[in-house]
Design a protein around this motif. Sequence first.
Motif, mmCIF file in Angstrom:
data_model
loop_
_atom_site.group_PDB
_atom_site.id
_atom_site.type_symbol
_atom_site.label_atom_id
_atom_site.label_comp_id
_atom_site.label_asym_id
_atom_site.label_seq_id
_atom_site.Cartn_x
_atom_site.Cartn_y
_atom_site.Cartn_z
ATOM 1 N N ILE A 1 -15.288 7.336 4.901
ATOM 2 C CA ILE A 1 -14.477 7.027 6.080
ATOM 3 C C ILE A 1 -15.117 7.577 7.348
ATOM 4 N N CYS B 1 -5.576 8.189 4.993
ATOM 5 C CA CYS B 1 -6.532 7.551 5.909
ATOM 6 C C CYS B 1 -6.302 8.016 7.332
ATOM 7 N N GLN B 2 -5.019 8.071 7.712
ATOM 8 C CA GLN B 2 -4.669 8.518 9.057
ATOM 9 C C GLN B 2 -5.166 9.940 9.288
ATOM 10 N N VAL C 1 -9.158 1.039 7.210
ATOM 11 C CA VAL C 1 -7.951 1.065 6.396
ATOM 12 C C VAL C 1 -7.735 -0.302 5.761
ATOM 13 N N THR D 1 0.845 -1.199 0.000
ATOM 14 C CA THR D 1 0.000 0.000 0.000
ATOM 15 C C THR D 1 0.878 1.246 0.000
ATOM 16 N N VAL E 1 -8.743 0.005 1.897
ATOM 17 C CA VAL E 1 -7.518 0.412 1.211
ATOM 18 C C VAL E 1 -6.513 -0.722 1.061
ATOM 19 N N ARG E 2 -6.096 -1.312 2.186
ATOM 20 C CA ARG E 2 -4.979 -2.259 2.095
ATOM 21 C C ARG E 2 -5.368 -3.550 1.381
ATOM 22 N N ALA F 1 -9.261 7.438 10.062
ATOM 23 C CA ALA F 1 -9.901 6.163 9.737
ATOM 24 C C ALA F 1 -9.522 5.114 10.771
ATOM 25 N N LEU G 1 -1.959 5.574 3.078
ATOM 26 C CA LEU G 1 -2.124 5.314 4.509
ATOM 27 C C LEU G 1 -2.181 6.619 5.296
#
Lengths: 240, 264
Positions: free
Chosen positions: B107, A144-145, A154, A136, A158-159, A149, A141
């Motif tokens: 999200i 998302c952070q 995540v 990823t 995403v991952r 998230a 990431l």
Amino acid sequence: MPLMVVTVFLGGWEFTVHHMDIPRSLLPAPSYVYERMRTTFSPLMTNAWPTTLETMVSFLIATVGGVVLALALTSSTLMNASFYPIVVFFQLIPKIALAPLFVVWMGIGSTTRIEFAAFMAFFPVVISTMAGLRATPGDALRLCQGLTATPWQVFFLVRLPYAVPYIFSGMKIAITLAMIGVIVAEFISAERGLGYLIVFASSQADTALILAAILILCAIGLVLYGLVALGEWLAMRRYC
Amino acid sequence: MTAKAKHLDLWQVSKTYQSAQGPVEAVSDVTLSIEEGDFVSILGPSGCGKSTLMMMLAGLESITDGVVVERGRQVTGPREDVGLIFQDATLLPWLSVLDNVLFPVKILKKPRNEYLRRAHDLLAMVGLSKFENHRPSQLSGGMRQRVSICRALILDPPLLMMDEPFSALDAITRDEMNLALLDIWQKNPKTGVFITHSIREAVLLSDRVLVMGGRPSKVVCDIKIPFGRPRPDDIAESPEFNKLCGELKQYIQSGHKRTEDVST
């Protein structure tokens, strides 16, 4: 082009067998193998079914288990440091040699064959899924952070999607290994299945039946691999 | 001029990394305030710690020493009311343009329908209405970065942070994007922190430019850009503009030798 090569090869085989009078128990002509397959089609199919089913079940166990373990191993450095070397170790050793141990520990039932085949197929899934989960992009990431998230979001949003191509390359190895696992287990323990049929036919010096069984195995193997490849194609259209 | 409220307050902010060769101080003792509605560029050569500073403001990097306060509350981690734009567009390749813009909505589990209209409007503003259902791979680099700007704006955050957002684009696209961003700011004013190593870009877009440099890295220069808004497209050809760029270039080249001269 490959079709022509195969035709020439089969023709040569047929011709050589007839011309040089090779005994059927040593090398039967393709026409006879076909004949044998036609006459014993029903027992072949009866034995093909458990082999196929056990391969599919062990493949599914290996895939689900492999992805879950890969997630666990990439989620913490401690887990990774403790277990990843062990996974690599099992990936490298010739696992086939452990087949008799499975029989000793777990008997000769269908469950043993499924467990052994799943064991064979499991490690490539773990290793390729781990590679995928690590692939990823860092910015994704961080995005998302930045959005606060949760780890589950995540992972699923995403991952895991980023890992899809990697997971499927592991699954393609796993399906062939699962089939090998089932056949080997059938060689040493089964009371049914194509592996069992091959061992039985060889004890009768029925080479034509062995070849017929191998032919069916090839067909099953190709179809199963094709199904995984189809799944990969669909997933790639969705996720790439 | 009325005094503007402070959006971000930095007090003696430092960042030290542990490396194999011992601790490395990437950002040293930065004290400054960023006012509400100001577009502030942080300018400097690569490796000067400007991205690190932004990541600390965004709450994505821990702060080794010092305090960052946002609207009266100390920053301790990421928060959802900061829009982030990275050097790479960072779109998810399997989502459509529209779904990428709505990703923060998903999200944060906000109702998608309420934000759908805003997503359409934002994409229309950057000229991508026709591409809503395209995948990112079907777009050019500039278009992808515009999508990522829309994504950063979807929740209408009061603060937008941009880490060299246009440095991966070619010069022509970059100029276009600068004008597009000026336009967005005109329609949608908010506080902005913009990291760049392009002097002209910084002067064109900002109300204020901070230059970072030296080792360990400090803010060596803090200049107000005197141009009002809206800014004409040809402002970059004006003599004042070029004079400012020349001054800034001097500060960058002289690095921290000039630190004393420009103490607030």
